[in-house]
Scaffold this active site. Sequence first.
Site, short mmCIF file in Angstrom:
data_model
loop_
_atom_site.label_atom_id
_atom_site.label_comp_id
_atom_site.label_asym_id
_atom_site.label_seq_id
_atom_site.Cartn_x
_atom_site.Cartn_y
_atom_site.Cartn_z
N THR A 199 -71.26 -8.86 -12.79
CA THR A 199 -71.91 -8.98 -14.11
C THR A 199 -71.55 -7.78 -14.98
OG1 THR A 199 -73.98 -7.87 -13.45
CG2 THR A 199 -73.86 -10.29 -13.17
N ARG A 240 -59.59 4.62 5.44
CA ARG A 240 -60.09 4.57 4.06
C ARG A 240 -58.99 5.03 3.11
NH1 ARG A 240 -65.18 4.19 2.43
NH2 ARG A 240 -66.03 4.69 4.48
N HIS A 247 -74.50 3.25 -11.45
CA HIS A 247 -75.43 3.22 -10.33
C HIS A 247 -76.81 2.79 -10.85
CE1 HIS A 247 -77.02 4.33 -6.39
NE2 HIS A 247 -78.02 4.95 -7.02
N GLU A 273 -68.59 13.63 -3.67
CA GLU A 273 -69.93 13.35 -3.14
C GLU A 273 -70.41 11.99 -3.69
OE1 GLU A 273 -68.94 17.45 -3.81
OE2 GLU A 273 -69.40 15.91 -5.28
N GLU A 282 -77.65 -1.77 -17.58
CA GLU A 282 -76.35 -1.39 -17.03
C GLU A 282 -75.22 -1.90 -17.93
OE1 GLU A 282 -75.59 -2.01 -12.84
OE2 GLU A 282 -77.76 -2.16 -12.49
C1 GRF Z 1 -75.43 -3.50 -9.99
O1 GRF Z 1 -76.78 -3.12 -9.97
C2 GRF Z 1 -74.57 -2.28 -9.83
O2 GRF Z 1 -75.13 -1.12 -10.42
C3 GRF Z 1 -74.51 -2.13 -8.35
O3 GRF Z 1 -74.29 -3.48 -7.91
C4 GRF Z 1 -75.08 -4.35 -8.75
C5 GRF Z 1 -74.30 -5.60 -9.06
O4 GRF Z 1 -73.32 -5.30 -9.96
N1 GRF Z 1 -73.46 -1.24 -7.93
P1 GRF Z 1 -72.36 -6.46 -10.55
O5 GRF Z 1 -73.26 -7.59 -11.01
O6 GRF Z 1 -71.45 -6.90 -9.42
O7 GRF Z 1 -71.64 -5.80 -11.69
#
Ligand code: GRF
Length: 203
Positions: free
Chosen positions: A16, A68, A112, A146, A177
């Site tokens: 999203t 990684r 975040h 970090e 967000e």
């Molecule tokens: C969101 O809350 C984002 O901050 C977290 O994952 C959730 C889903 O994000 N990292 P999205 O819908 O995949 O952008």
Amino acid sequence: MMKKLKTAILISGSGTNLQALIDACDKPDYPAEISLVISNKADAYGLTRAKNAGIVTKIINHKDFLSREEFDKSMHAEIIASEAEFVCMAGFMRLLSEWFVDQWHNKLVNIHPSLLPSFKGIDAQKQALDAGVKTAGCTVHFVRKEMDAGPIIMQATVPVLPGDTVEILSSRILVKEHECYTESLRLIASGRVKIKGDAIQIL
Ligand code: GRF
């Protein structure tokens, strides 16, 4: 025609935030464009969102790599090949290696769903509910080695209301967000975010 900031977006899920960035980049005067979407999950709905928008997608499964750093180097190669100059993590649920973070120092941001530095890590919305805070929110920040640290570009707050569940609070935060991420990338792509060390100035 102004040169738009070519941006790669890293996702793992619904996308999203990616959709909000796609919609923002659709506006002719928005100073960024998405050159690539990478997902580490083949079933991420964000891939469908990107394809619907005609954006190049890559699936890079972290399970295919021994380390990684090797996974990150594969992502890095695809990002470079797409000519992206900036990277946005948008619901990307992998910790990035120090190598990758160094390669993209001050050209890599994350969103975040908490008011950092409170509630780092997973389930941030649940952490906020469990802590009984009355205000929650989200943070857009430059990535450092970090986890969920790094200079903060923008934050937005939402109230925590009686009866809130994790789902209800997460949805309320998600609206902010989308606003914060699109505005943050606009500022960055407009050259209005100056960073020196860990000090940020927004012009
Ligand atoms: C969101 O809350 C984002 O901050 C977290 O994952 C959730 C889903 O994000 N990292 P999205 O819908 O995949 O952008």
